[in-house]
Structure formats: C-alpha cells, structure tokens
Write a protein that holds these residues in place. Sequence first.
Motif, PDB file in Angstrom:
ATOM      1  N   GLY A  47      41.133  57.886  47.341  1.00  0.00           N
ATOM      2  CA  GLY A  47      42.343  57.139  47.686  1.00  0.00           C
ATOM      3  C   GLY A  47      42.093  55.651  47.819  1.00  0.00           C
ATOM      4  O   GLY A  47      42.882  54.824  47.348  1.00  0.00           O
ATOM      5  N   LEU A  48      40.975  55.293  48.450  1.00  0.00           N
ATOM      6  CA  LEU A  48      40.664  53.879  48.642  1.00  0.00           C
ATOM      7  C   LEU A  48      40.290  53.207  47.323  1.00  0.00           C
ATOM      8  O   LEU A  48      40.622  52.039  47.089  1.00  0.00           O
ATOM      9  CB  LEU A  48      39.560  53.722  49.686  1.00  0.00           C
ATOM     10  CG  LEU A  48      40.021  54.092  51.100  1.00  0.00           C
ATOM     11  CD1 LEU A  48      38.825  54.332  52.005  1.00  0.00           C
ATOM     12  CD2 LEU A  48      40.940  53.019  51.663  1.00  0.00           C
ATOM     13  N   THR A  49      39.630  53.952  46.443  1.00  0.00           N
ATOM     14  CA  THR A  49      39.334  53.415  45.117  1.00  0.00           C
ATOM     15  C   THR A  49      40.627  53.148  44.355  1.00  0.00           C
ATOM     16  O   THR A  49      40.808  52.086  43.754  1.00  0.00           O
ATOM     17  CB  THR A  49      38.430  54.386  44.331  1.00  0.00           C
ATOM     18  OG1 THR A  49      37.199  54.538  45.051  1.00  0.00           O
ATOM     19  CG2 THR A  49      38.160  53.884  42.920  1.00  0.00           C
ATOM     20  N   GLU A  50      41.545  54.112  44.406  1.00  0.00           N
ATOM     21  CA  GLU A  50      42.840  53.927  43.744  1.00  0.00           C
ATOM     22  C   GLU A  50      43.599  52.754  44.364  1.00  0.00           C
ATOM     23  O   GLU A  50      44.211  51.954  43.649  1.00  0.00           O
ATOM     24  CB  GLU A  50      43.654  55.215  43.837  1.00  0.00           C
ATOM     25  CG  GLU A  50      44.913  55.186  43.022  1.00  0.00           C
ATOM     26  CD  GLU A  50      45.656  56.521  43.001  1.00  0.00           C
ATOM     27  OE1 GLU A  50      46.844  56.490  42.624  1.00  0.00           O
ATOM     28  OE2 GLU A  50      45.077  57.565  43.353  1.00  0.00           O
ATOM     29  N   ALA A  51      43.554  52.637  45.686  1.00  0.00           N
ATOM     30  CA  ALA A  51      44.232  51.521  46.359  1.00  0.00           C
ATOM     31  C   ALA A  51      43.644  50.185  45.904  1.00  0.00           C
ATOM     32  O   ALA A  51      44.386  49.236  45.616  1.00  0.00           O
ATOM     33  CB  ALA A  51      44.105  51.670  47.879  1.00  0.00           C
ATOM     34  N   GLY A  52      42.317  50.100  45.824  1.00  0.00           N
ATOM     35  CA  GLY A  52      41.675  48.872  45.371  1.00  0.00           C
ATOM     36  C   GLY A  52      42.063  48.520  43.943  1.00  0.00           C
ATOM     37  O   GLY A  52      42.277  47.347  43.613  1.00  0.00           O
ATOM     38  N   GLU A  53      42.166  49.552  43.094  1.00  0.00           N
ATOM     39  CA  GLU A  53      42.566  49.320  41.699  1.00  0.00           C
ATOM     40  C   GLU A  53      44.019  48.859  41.607  1.00  0.00           C
ATOM     41  O   GLU A  53      44.369  48.052  40.742  1.00  0.00           O
ATOM     42  CB  GLU A  53      42.340  50.566  40.856  1.00  0.00           C
ATOM     43  CG  GLU A  53      40.874  50.862  40.613  1.00  0.00           C
ATOM     44  CD  GLU A  53      40.138  49.744  39.872  1.00  0.00           C
ATOM     45  OE1 GLU A  53      40.744  49.065  39.015  1.00  0.00           O
ATOM     46  OE2 GLU A  53      38.943  49.555  40.167  1.00  0.00           O
ATOM     47  N   ARG A  54      44.867  49.347  42.490  1.00  0.00           N
ATOM     48  CA  ARG A  54      46.264  48.885  42.500  1.00  0.00           C
ATOM     49  C   ARG A  54      46.338  47.410  42.857  1.00  0.00           C
ATOM     50  O   ARG A  54      47.141  46.661  42.294  1.00  0.00           O
ATOM     51  CB  ARG A  54      47.103  49.720  43.462  1.00  0.00           C
ATOM     52  CG  ARG A  54      47.413  51.094  42.908  1.00  0.00           C
ATOM     53  CD  ARG A  54      48.325  51.860  43.827  1.00  0.00           C
ATOM     54  NE  ARG A  54      48.665  53.124  43.208  1.00  0.00           N
ATOM     55  CZ  ARG A  54      49.757  53.807  43.465  1.00  0.00           C
ATOM     56  NH1 ARG A  54      50.628  53.356  44.359  1.00  0.00           N
ATOM     57  NH2 ARG A  54      49.989  54.948  42.867  1.00  0.00           N
ATOM     58  N   VAL A  55      45.507  46.999  43.806  1.00  0.00           N
ATOM     59  CA  VAL A  55      45.459  45.576  44.163  1.00  0.00           C
ATOM     60  C   VAL A  55      44.992  44.772  42.957  1.00  0.00           C
ATOM     61  O   VAL A  55      45.563  43.731  42.623  1.00  0.00           O
ATOM     62  CB  VAL A  55      44.546  45.344  45.387  1.00  0.00           C
ATOM     63  CG1 VAL A  55      44.294  43.852  45.609  1.00  0.00           C
ATOM     64  CG2 VAL A  55      45.154  45.970  46.639  1.00  0.00           C
ATOM     65  N   ARG A  56      43.950  45.275  42.273  1.00  0.00           N
ATOM     66  CA  ARG A  56      43.443  44.566  41.081  1.00  0.00           C
ATOM     67  C   ARG A  56      44.536  44.435  40.021  1.00  0.00           C
ATOM     68  O   ARG A  56      44.719  43.369  39.432  1.00  0.00           O
ATOM     69  CB  ARG A  56      42.243  45.278  40.484  1.00  0.00           C
ATOM     70  CG  ARG A  56      41.685  44.530  39.265  1.00  0.00           C
ATOM     71  CD  ARG A  56      40.761  45.346  38.375  1.00  0.00           C
ATOM     72  NE  ARG A  56      39.762  46.109  39.039  1.00  0.00           N
ATOM     73  CZ  ARG A  56      38.478  45.760  39.140  1.00  0.00           C
ATOM     74  NH1 ARG A  56      38.063  44.624  38.633  1.00  0.00           N
ATOM     75  NH2 ARG A  56      37.630  46.572  39.732  1.00  0.00           N
ATOM     76  N   ALA A  57      45.271  45.507  39.785  1.00  0.00           N
ATOM     77  CA  ALA A  57      46.325  45.488  38.773  1.00  0.00           C
ATOM     78  C   ALA A  57      47.422  44.483  39.136  1.00  0.00           C
ATOM     79  O   ALA A  57      47.969  43.815  38.267  1.00  0.00           O
ATOM     80  CB  ALA A  57      46.929  46.879  38.608  1.00  0.00           C
ATOM     81  N   ARG A  58      47.708  44.386  40.408  1.00  0.00           N
ATOM     82  CA  ARG A  58      48.798  43.502  40.826  1.00  0.00           C
ATOM     83  C   ARG A  58      48.376  42.044  40.976  1.00  0.00           C
ATOM     84  O   ARG A  58      49.125  41.139  40.634  1.00  0.00           O
ATOM     85  CB  ARG A  58      49.378  44.012  42.149  1.00  0.00           C
ATOM     86  CG  ARG A  58      50.581  43.224  42.597  1.00  0.00           C
ATOM     87  CD  ARG A  58      51.344  43.919  43.654  1.00  0.00           C
ATOM     88  NE  ARG A  58      52.568  43.199  43.940  1.00  0.00           N
ATOM     89  CZ  ARG A  58      53.479  43.602  44.774  1.00  0.00           C
ATOM     90  NH1 ARG A  58      53.330  44.752  45.397  1.00  0.00           N
ATOM     91  NH2 ARG A  58      54.544  42.893  44.990  1.00  0.00           N
ATOM     92  N   TYR A  59      47.161  41.828  41.544  1.00  0.00           N
ATOM     93  CA  TYR A  59      46.757  40.469  41.886  1.00  0.00           C
ATOM     94  C   TYR A  59      45.592  39.933  41.051  1.00  0.00           C
ATOM     95  O   TYR A  59      45.216  38.774  41.175  1.00  0.00           O
ATOM     96  CB  TYR A  59      46.386  40.385  43.368  1.00  0.00           C
ATOM     97  CG  TYR A  59      47.547  40.723  44.279  1.00  0.00           C
ATOM     98  CD1 TYR A  59      48.616  39.845  44.430  1.00  0.00           C
ATOM     99  CD2 TYR A  59      47.575  41.931  44.961  1.00  0.00           C
ATOM    100  CE1 TYR A  59      49.688  40.161  45.250  1.00  0.00           C
ATOM    101  CE2 TYR A  59      48.651  42.259  45.789  1.00  0.00           C
ATOM    102  CZ  TYR A  59      49.696  41.367  45.926  1.00  0.00           C
ATOM    103  OH  TYR A  59      50.753  41.685  46.737  1.00  0.00           O
TER     104      TYR A  59
END
Length: 121
Positions: A47-59
């Motif tokens: 979950g935390l890996t996916e969350a970090g990737e979402r931040v990367r995709a957005r920012y």
Amino acid sequence: MPEMSFAVRWPDGTVRDYYSPSLVIHDHLTVGDRLSVAEFRRRATDGLTEAGERVRARYGFLCSSAADTAAQVASASRAHPGEALVEVVSMHPPLPFASQPSAYPSPAEAPSASPDPQEHS
C-alpha cells in the motif's frame, strides 16, 4: 492528494500510528483486520509503495514519507514473530463507504490450503 493515518496494535499490545500520503492504503488494510506480522508487513508495504507511486505520478517525485513509513513498519515487524497477530485499530479518514471491501480477502474468506473433499463428487 489526501493524506491519512492508520494505527495498529502490535502483538506486544503497543499501538502505533503510521502515515500514508494516499487513501490507497484502504485497498490494502481494513479496520478490524487481524493479520500475521508477515502479512501485515506485506500489505502495508504494498500500500505504501502504491501511495508513493501515486505521489510520483501526480507531482513528479517519489514520496519519501511513504518510504519512511514502510521502513518503520519493517523495523517494528522484526521485533515480533512473523506468525504473531497485528490488528488494524483505526484508519483516518475512513472511506466514505465503510463497507467497501479490501482488495485482500480476510483470513475467513481466503481459500483454504486443502480442498474440501465434498467439493469433488
């Protein structure tokens, strides 16, 4: 991007709060889950890996806070036997629909390791 926190009760009774930069952790953990330390670590890390990737995709950059939280979970996990139970005691903010199922089956819903002999006639 909404932030959230989740709290778990470790096998020794200690309750710790953890941070996630994304609500996606709800896809991996559910309040009331009682998971082995090993399974909790796997789900939280996923979950935390996916969350970090979402931040990367957005920012455009990976979220170091998600990686830090994953490291905290890993460190705390090493202090307990892998088969001991961790309980997810809270998640804030909750999902708008609290009955939304987790992406992972609960232990009661997981397929059994041995087939039911009555299934095959």
